[in-house]
Scaffold this motif. Structure first.
Motif, PDB file in Angstrom:
ATOM      1  N   VAL A 147      55.734 -58.309  11.263  1.00 37.63           N
ATOM      2  CA  VAL A 147      55.549 -56.918  11.669  1.00 37.63           C
ATOM      3  C   VAL A 147      54.070 -56.635  11.913  1.00 37.63           C
ATOM      4  O   VAL A 147      53.703 -56.003  12.914  1.00 37.63           O
ATOM      5  CB  VAL A 147      56.120 -55.962  10.602  1.00 37.63           C
ATOM      6  N   ALA A 148      53.212 -57.105  11.010  1.00 37.85           N
ATOM      7  CA  ALA A 148      51.769 -56.886  11.176  1.00 37.85           C
ATOM      8  C   ALA A 148      51.284 -57.513  12.477  1.00 37.85           C
ATOM      9  O   ALA A 148      50.481 -56.921  13.213  1.00 37.85           O
ATOM     10  CB  ALA A 148      51.000 -57.462   9.988  1.00 37.85           C
ATOM     11  N   ARG A 165      49.669 -55.517  15.640  1.00 36.07           N
ATOM     12  CA  ARG A 165      48.358 -55.854  16.212  1.00 36.07           C
ATOM     13  C   ARG A 165      48.481 -56.037  17.719  1.00 36.07           C
ATOM     14  O   ARG A 165      47.622 -55.597  18.488  1.00 36.07           O
ATOM     15  CB  ARG A 165      47.809 -57.127  15.571  1.00 36.07           C
ATOM     16  N   ALA A 166      49.546 -56.720  18.145  1.00 36.73           N
ATOM     17  CA  ALA A 166      49.759 -56.922  19.578  1.00 36.73           C
ATOM     18  C   ALA A 166      49.946 -55.585  20.287  1.00 36.73           C
ATOM     19  O   ALA A 166      49.434 -55.380  21.399  1.00 36.73           O
ATOM     20  CB  ALA A 166      50.979 -57.822  19.809  1.00 36.73           C
ATOM     21  N   ALA A 167      50.665 -54.650  19.645  1.00 38.64           N
ATOM     22  CA  ALA A 167      50.877 -53.336  20.244  1.00 38.64           C
ATOM     23  C   ALA A 167      49.577 -52.547  20.315  1.00 38.64           C
ATOM     24  O   ALA A 167      49.341 -51.793  21.267  1.00 38.64           O
ATOM     25  CB  ALA A 167      51.929 -52.566  19.444  1.00 38.64           C
ATOM     26  N   LEU A 168      48.712 -52.717  19.323  1.00 43.92           N
ATOM     27  CA  LEU A 168      47.401 -52.067  19.347  1.00 43.92           C
ATOM     28  C   LEU A 168      46.564 -52.593  20.503  1.00 43.92           C
ATOM     29  O   LEU A 168      45.931 -51.843  21.239  1.00 43.92           O
ATOM     30  CB  LEU A 168      46.667 -52.319  18.028  1.00 43.92           C
ATOM     31  N   ILE A 169      46.566 -53.911  20.654  1.00 41.96           N
ATOM     32  CA  ILE A 169      45.747 -54.544  21.687  1.00 41.96           C
ATOM     33  C   ILE A 169      46.231 -54.177  23.079  1.00 41.96           C
ATOM     34  O   ILE A 169      45.444 -53.903  23.989  1.00 41.96           O
ATOM     35  CB  ILE A 169      45.746 -56.075  21.485  1.00 41.96           C
ATOM     36  N   ASP A 209      62.189 -48.544  15.843  1.00 44.41           N
ATOM     37  CA  ASP A 209      61.922 -49.308  17.068  1.00 44.41           C
ATOM     38  C   ASP A 209      62.131 -50.799  16.838  1.00 44.41           C
ATOM     39  O   ASP A 209      62.634 -51.513  17.714  1.00 44.41           O
ATOM     40  CB  ASP A 209      60.483 -49.066  17.537  1.00 44.41           C
ATOM     41  N   PHE A 210      61.736 -51.275  15.653  1.00 42.48           N
ATOM     42  CA  PHE A 210      61.881 -52.696  15.337  1.00 42.48           C
ATOM     43  C   PHE A 210      63.297 -53.050  14.898  1.00 42.48           C
ATOM     44  O   PHE A 210      63.668 -54.221  14.881  1.00 42.48           O
ATOM     45  CB  PHE A 210      60.904 -53.094  14.221  1.00 42.48           C
ATOM     46  N   GLY A 211      64.068 -52.040  14.492  1.00 42.45           N
ATOM     47  CA  GLY A 211      65.420 -52.296  14.009  1.00 42.45           C
ATOM     48  C   GLY A 211      65.448 -52.863  12.608  1.00 42.45           C
ATOM     49  O   GLY A 211      66.334 -53.672  12.276  1.00 42.45           O
ATOM     50  N   ILE A 212      64.479 -52.455  11.770  1.00 42.53           N
ATOM     51  CA  ILE A 212      64.402 -52.943  10.397  1.00 42.53           C
ATOM     52  C   ILE A 212      64.160 -51.755   9.470  1.00 42.53           C
ATOM     53  O   ILE A 212      64.016 -50.623   9.910  1.00 42.53           O
ATOM     54  CB  ILE A 212      63.270 -53.979  10.229  1.00 42.53           C
ATOM     55  N   SER A 213      64.094 -52.023   8.164  1.00 41.85           N
ATOM     56  CA  SER A 213      63.815 -50.960   7.205  1.00 41.85           C
ATOM     57  C   SER A 213      62.340 -50.581   7.253  1.00 41.85           C
ATOM     58  O   SER A 213      61.498 -51.323   7.775  1.00 41.85           O
ATOM     59  CB  SER A 213      64.190 -51.403   5.791  1.00 41.85           C
ATOM     60  N   ALA A 214      62.024 -49.434   6.671  1.00 38.35           N
ATOM     61  CA  ALA A 214      60.653 -48.924   6.729  1.00 38.35           C
ATOM     62  C   ALA A 214      59.705 -49.671   5.807  1.00 38.35           C
ATOM     63  O   ALA A 214      58.490 -49.685   6.049  1.00 38.35           O
ATOM     64  CB  ALA A 214      60.639 -47.436   6.390  1.00 38.35           C
ATOM     65  N   THR A 215      60.226 -50.306   4.761  1.00 33.94           N
ATOM     66  CA  THR A 215      59.349 -50.922   3.753  1.00 33.94           C
ATOM     67  C   THR A 215      58.425 -51.991   4.329  1.00 33.94           C
ATOM     68  O   THR A 215      57.204 -51.932   4.120  1.00 33.94           O
ATOM     69  CB  THR A 215      60.184 -51.505   2.597  1.00 33.94           C
ATOM     70  N   PRO A 216      58.911 -53.003   5.055  1.00 33.80           N
ATOM     71  CA  PRO A 216      57.983 -54.005   5.597  1.00 33.80           C
ATOM     72  C   PRO A 216      57.011 -53.429   6.616  1.00 33.80           C
ATOM     73  O   PRO A 216      55.878 -53.910   6.744  1.00 33.80           O
ATOM     74  CB  PRO A 216      58.910 -55.054   6.227  1.00 33.80           C
ATOM     75  N   VAL A 217      57.437 -52.383   7.323  1.00 31.68           N
ATOM     76  CA  VAL A 217      56.524 -51.749   8.286  1.00 31.68           C
ATOM     77  C   VAL A 217      55.408 -51.046   7.538  1.00 31.68           C
ATOM     78  O   VAL A 217      54.230 -51.160   7.902  1.00 31.68           O
ATOM     79  CB  VAL A 217      57.283 -50.754   9.188  1.00 31.68           C
ATOM     80  N   ARG A 218      55.759 -50.326   6.484  1.00 32.90           N
ATOM     81  CA  ARG A 218      54.736 -49.637   5.688  1.00 32.90           C
ATOM     82  C   ARG A 218      53.764 -50.641   5.066  1.00 32.90           C
ATOM     83  O   ARG A 218      52.542 -50.430   5.054  1.00 32.90           O
ATOM     84  CB  ARG A 218      55.411 -48.800   4.605  1.00 32.90           C
ATOM     85  N   ALA A 261      53.067 -53.631   6.213  1.00 29.99           N
ATOM     86  CA  ALA A 261      52.259 -54.196   7.291  1.00 29.99           C
ATOM     87  C   ALA A 261      51.160 -53.229   7.710  1.00 29.99           C
ATOM     88  O   ALA A 261      50.020 -53.641   7.977  1.00 29.99           O
ATOM     89  CB  ALA A 261      53.145 -54.538   8.485  1.00 29.99           C
ATOM     90  N   MET A 262      51.481 -51.942   7.767  1.00 31.20           N
ATOM     91  CA  MET A 262      50.472 -50.947   8.124  1.00 31.20           C
ATOM     92  C   MET A 262      49.362 -50.889   7.081  1.00 31.20           C
ATOM     93  O   MET A 262      48.186 -50.680   7.416  1.00 31.20           O
ATOM     94  CB  MET A 262      51.132 -49.578   8.284  1.00 31.20           C
ATOM     95  N   LEU A 263      49.699 -51.098   5.830  1.00 31.48           N
ATOM     96  CA  LEU A 263      48.673 -51.145   4.780  1.00 31.48           C
ATOM     97  C   LEU A 263      47.769 -52.356   4.974  1.00 31.48           C
ATOM     98  O   LEU A 263      46.558 -52.283   4.730  1.00 31.48           O
ATOM     99  CB  LEU A 263      49.332 -51.177   3.399  1.00 31.48           C
ATOM    100  N   ASP A 264      48.348 -53.471   5.423  1.00 31.23           N
ATOM    101  CA  ASP A 264      47.524 -54.642   5.745  1.00 31.23           C
ATOM    102  C   ASP A 264      46.547 -54.307   6.866  1.00 31.23           C
ATOM    103  O   ASP A 264      45.364 -54.668   6.812  1.00 31.23           O
ATOM    104  CB  ASP A 264      48.411 -55.820   6.168  1.00 31.23           C
TER     105      ASP A 264
END
Length: 228
Positions: free
Chosen positions: A20-21, A25-29, A47-56, A58-61
């Motif tokens: 996800v991270a 990053r690719a979406a940022l670029i 949008d990714f079709g997954i739960s919010a936890t790994p996205v959150r 990844a955003m912290l990373d």
């Protein structure tokens, strides 16, 4: 949000956060995620079709890398990179990469340098075929693999971090005008000079390349601002 390009993120729980991270990053670029805009982890997760936890997570990373900043009870805001930031990132990269390519030219084995040719060719192919993410991935691999020949892992990490922080905005417009192709071809030029043992020539080529990249940053930032 509903506009983030779909990416296949099927993976084990341990790998999902990293994937996800990487996708973010690719979406940022590429400009899919825009500077100054606040994004919600649950909406991105849809949008990714997954739960919010790994996205959150990844955003912290990405927040630790300075790419986004938390906004209380709202999500994460994409940080903006100004001209002063870009000038400073370029200066630091020049201080590291220009003398280092000269040193590597003198010390690297021919086979080690030749191993980078397919990557350099991939950069050119991606630029010509308008594969923006492929271009950026191959560019990152080339530069960091080249620096890895120095044997200095901390140096490679430092440049990798600078590359993340100096991400490009509005590259789609540059790609459509074919302005990425000359920059892509400079990788092959650099490699040929190094294989010829021309350390000074390689240093000059790297200096030209970093200056070229900086001009692309300026153009892409101006394009992004005019589009807002």
């Amino acid at each position: 949000m509903g506009h983030l390009e779909h990416r296949d993120l099927n993976a084990t729980r341990e790998r999902l956060r990293d994937q996800v991270a990487h996708a973010l990053r690719a979406a940022l670029i590429s400009g899919e995620l825009r500077p100054g805009v606040v994004y919600s982890a649950p909406v991105l997760a849809e949008d990714f079709g997954i739960s919010a936890t790994p996205v959150r997570e990844a955003m912290l990373d990405l927040a630790r890398e300075g790419l986004v900043e938390p906004v209380r009870n709202k999500g994460f805001r994409v940080t903006e990179v100004n001209e002063r930031d870009l000038d400073q990132y370029t200066e630091i990269r020049a201080l590291i990469e220009i003398p280092m390519v000269g040193r590597i030219t003198r010390s690297a084995r021919r086979a080690e340098l030749e191993a980078l040719r397919p990557v350099a060719e991939e950069i050119v192919r991606a630029a010509r075929e308008h594969d923006l993410i492929g271009y950026l991935e191959a560019d990152r691999q080339f530069h960091l693999s080249l620096l890895a020949l120095s044997g200095n892992e901390r140096l490679v990490e430092t440049v990798g971090d600078l590359r993340k922080r100096s991400r490009l905005y509005g590259l789609n417009a540059l790609d459509e005008r074919g302005e990425l192709i000359p920059s892509a071809q400079e990788h092959l030029e650099l490699l040929d000079l190094m294989l010829a043992g021309d350390a000074k020539g390689a240093e000059k080529c790297m200096a030209k390349h970093l200056g070229h990249v900086r001009s692309l940053w300026a153009k892409s930032e101006a394009a992004a601002k005019s589009a807002r």
